[in-house]
Design a protein around this motif. Structure first.
Motif, short mmCIF file in Angstrom:
data_model
loop_
_atom_site.label_atom_id
_atom_site.label_comp_id
_atom_site.label_asym_id
_atom_site.label_seq_id
_atom_site.Cartn_x
_atom_site.Cartn_y
_atom_site.Cartn_z
N HIS A 13 -0.59 2.32 -9.06
CA HIS A 13 -0.29 0.41 -8.44
C HIS A 13 -0.88 1.08 -6.88
N LYS A 46 -3.12 0.34 -5.59
CA LYS A 46 -4.48 -1.26 -5.02
C LYS A 46 -3.15 -1.69 -4.00
N HIS A 47 -1.56 -1.56 -4.21
CA HIS A 47 -0.64 -2.09 -3.99
C HIS A 47 -0.31 -2.28 -2.89
N ILE A 48 -0.05 -1.09 -2.11
CA ILE A 48 0.32 -0.55 -0.73
C ILE A 48 -0.69 -0.17 -0.14
N ASN A 49 -2.20 0.09 -0.69
CA ASN A 49 -3.64 -0.81 -0.15
C ASN A 49 -3.17 -2.10 0.95
N ASP A 50 -3.23 -3.04 -0.44
CA ASP A 50 -3.08 -4.52 -0.07
C ASP A 50 -1.45 -4.79 1.04
N THR A 51 -1.04 -3.63 0.86
CA THR A 51 0.98 -4.98 1.10
C THR A 51 1.03 -3.43 2.43
N TYR A 52 -0.33 -2.43 2.27
CA TYR A 52 0.31 -1.48 3.80
C TYR A 52 -0.86 -1.32 4.88
#
Length: 376
Positions: free
Chosen positions: A253, A255-261
């Motif tokens: 995940h 992409k989720h790290i980039n999108d969230t943080y």
């Protein structure tokens, strides 16, 4: 001969001879390192340079001396011998203990039938102290300025002592003494400039090679380096029937790290992953190599490892990465990784077959819920 036939002064021919000898050394040692590095990657480059350098120089020194041993001109190649000492002691930084030095100088005196001359024994001891002094100057030069001045002064001091001993033994004229010392000073300065130029070119080549084969963000080796090295290792594995295994992993995940943080946080995660994995590798085996082959994808090559042997290292990497997390801008970011592992099979026709099987194992780990190791 050179002056009477070709009208070329001895100092000019000597310059070309000395440069030729050391250029040949550079060519041969680079070739030797490329061969040894492939089969014995644990051997340090300096070790290869040192052993080959000593053997190479001794062969030249003894070969030259055999041609004029026992004659009135047996001092003819002395400047080359002094330059050889500087090359090994200062530029290659090879430390030679007394017990190893003694047979070298005794053999040289035996070739010249000069074991009974006190001048030869004094000369031999002076050569040993000259060598050790240049060793010391090299170590000193790593932390100080005015390097050339100290290098040149040390060489000149011992050169004058050694040539004075030769003058006494062979009853040379002051003209020859001054002439040979002058030649030695030219050779000494020329060698320094030449080696510095080679080292500068080598550093430039190394920097260019590093830029071409390393990822700018994480400093891990990149996909280009992976393609080059896996091809060589795969070929070596097939030709010599050696094991080769590979581990592939990516960050779950991501992409989720980039999108969230944010992408800066993602970059920090990637850098942290490389630091952690490289630390584990360094603690186990320097032959193991890490590559960043995609955005959040990484490959680890295990030369000479079968699948079972990789299990000494793969779980360490897995445990070190999962749920460790990083702190970024006051936030604690937790991430996990999924892993696929396999070894080269007889059915693999090329590195791509090997890659596809490891990749399939990685995706099996992701399909089964992520944060897993699939090894088969």
């Amino acid at each position: 001969m050179t002056w009477s036939v070709w009208r070329v002064t001895p100092v000019v021919t000597s310059v070309f001879f000395i440069l030729g000898v050391f250029t040949l050394y550079v060519v041969l040692v680079d070739w030797l390192k490329s061969k040894i590095r492939l089969k014995y990657p644990k051997i340090r480059e300096h070790t290869i340079e040192s052993w080959f350098g000593v053997i190479y120089i001794l062969i030249f020194v003894y070969s030259l001396q055999l041609g004029i041993a026992g004659q009135d001109i047996s001092w003819l190649f002395m400047n080359f011998q002094l330059i050889a000492v500087i090359f090994c002691a200062y530029f290659l930084a090879i430390h030679i203990p007394f017990k190893a030095f003694l047979p070298i100088v005794v053999l040289f005196m035996w070739i010249n039938s000069s074991l009974s001359y006190w001048e030869s024994w004094t000369y031999s001891l002076a050569i040993i102290f000259f060598y050790w002094s240049m060793n010391y100057v090299y170590k000193w030069s790593q932390k100080h300025n005015y390097v050339f001045l100290v290098y040149f002064s040390t060489g000149t001091f011992f050169g004058m002592i050694l040539w004075f001993l030769v003058k006494i033994k062979f009853s040379l004229s002051w003209y020859i003494f001054i002439q040979e010392i002058s030649y030695f000073l030219v050779f000494q300065a020329l060698l320094y400039s030449y080696i510095r130029m080679l080292n500068k070119n080598q550093r430039l080549e190394n920097n260019l090679a590093r830029s071409a084969h390393h990822d700018a963000l994480t400093q891990a080796k990149n996909y280009a380096a992976y393609m080059t090295e896996v091809s060589d290792l795969f070929q070596n594995s097939h030709n010599n029937k050696l094991h080769l295994s590979m581990m592939m992993f990516d960050i779950d995940h991501f992409k989720h790290i980039n999108d969230t943080y944010g992408h800066l946080a993602g970059d920090k995660v990637l850098q942290h992953v490389v630091d952690v994995v490289q630390t584990v590798i360094d603690e186990n085996d320097s032959r193991i190599q890490l590559y960043r082959t995609g955005g959040e994808e990484f490959n680890v090559l295990f030369p000479s490892y079968d699948l079972e042997e990789t299990q000494k290292v793969v779980p360490q990497i897995f445990n070190a990465l999962n749920h460790l997390g990083i702190d970024f801008n006051g936030q604690h970011i937790v991430f996990t990784v999924s892993i696929g592992v396999s070894e080269v099979s007889k059915k693999d026709n090329d590195p791509n077959d090997f890659y596809k099987r490891v990749d399939a194992n990685l995706y099996q780990s992701k399909d089964n819920g992520r944060m897993q190791i699939t090894a088969k």
